[in-house]
Design an enzyme around this catalytic site. Sequence first.
Site, mmCIF file in Angstrom:
data_model
loop_
_atom_site.group_PDB
_atom_site.id
_atom_site.type_symbol
_atom_site.label_atom_id
_atom_site.label_comp_id
_atom_site.label_asym_id
_atom_site.label_seq_id
_atom_site.Cartn_x
_atom_site.Cartn_y
_atom_site.Cartn_z
ATOM 1 N N SER A 283 86.721 26.849 72.967
ATOM 2 C CA SER A 283 87.347 28.006 72.336
ATOM 3 C C SER A 283 88.655 28.374 73.018
ATOM 4 O O SER A 283 89.607 28.794 72.363
ATOM 5 C CB SER A 283 86.395 29.204 72.323
ATOM 6 O OG SER A 283 85.938 29.515 73.612
ATOM 7 N N GLU A 284 88.740 28.182 74.357
ATOM 8 C CA GLU A 284 90.014 28.379 75.058
ATOM 9 C C GLU A 284 90.158 27.425 76.224
ATOM 10 O O GLU A 284 89.167 27.061 76.878
ATOM 11 C CB GLU A 284 90.175 29.817 75.570
ATOM 12 C CG GLU A 284 90.614 30.820 74.525
ATOM 13 C CD GLU A 284 89.462 31.642 74.001
ATOM 14 O OE1 GLU A 284 89.682 32.450 73.078
ATOM 15 O OE2 GLU A 284 88.335 31.470 74.487
ATOM 16 N N THR A 285 91.401 27.049 76.464
ATOM 17 C CA THR A 285 91.816 26.267 77.626
ATOM 18 C C THR A 285 92.971 27.007 78.267
ATOM 19 O O THR A 285 93.872 27.490 77.560
ATOM 20 C CB THR A 285 92.263 24.851 77.207
ATOM 21 O OG1 THR A 285 91.149 24.177 76.594
ATOM 22 C CG2 THR A 285 92.751 24.046 78.402
#
Length: 277
Positions: free
Chosen positions: A44-46
């Site tokens: 979902s996020e990096t």
Amino acid sequence: MRRFSQVDVFTAEPLRGNPVAVVHDAEGLTEEQMRRFARWTNLSETTFLLPPTTAEADYRVRIFTPAEELPFAGHPTLGSAHAWLEAGGVPHTPGRVVQECGVGLVELQRGERLAFAAPPLLRSGPASAQDRATVRAALRIPDEDIVDAAWVDNGPGWLGVVLPDAAAVLALRPDWAAFGGIELGVVGAYPDPGPGEPAVEVRAFCPSLGIVEDPVTGSLNAGLGQWLTGTGALPPSYIASQGTALGRAGRVHVERDGATVWVGGDAVTVVRGEVLL
């Protein structure tokens, strides 16, 4: 090669929260390289840790979903701070970490667990009739099931929706084609929670960000906390459960202290090594 961490956030037990990929020492990477890696991780996020551009901040972070860059997000904020500290980062002020990101400076406290100060909402206020129509279609629910709906956007674009109870939240089977670009955060209360038990169940639907359902979402819980503790719909201090529908067990600790809402959670590093970028 660059140092790399994958941190599970909003849990003290590995594989039960929401993972964030963290690239340390990211100076020199182009935006396209960051975007490509975020698409590749498919989380979902990096995030990418960089030197700050202001003396007030301890570090700077850029946050990417598989589809776009975000000015702020909650579980990447906690996970990035956890990874930065674990890698030897020393904050300017003991017990306090200051993160620089797209919305500006975000303060974190170091207590029993890391907690960030919810940033000001970029958009607030009641949902319009058209917004409510989108909610009904997207969540496949009648209007009478929408107890309340308001914008709680602190960067990702959240529209908050209160349902009658936690069971109604867990029963949702959304129509992904009906979202129309809106990111929906849904919350419902548990009956008579005991000490240390979740007061509410939360789900986050954000298909336009490249994430159908986010397991555990700090930015959404921050916005919901600001809204619902402000109206008195929720107490000043509570625990939110999120991720149940996905087989996770996220726990988000929300506490209002005057005008500031703090959003905290445990974090554990699951993967540590190097990445070729």
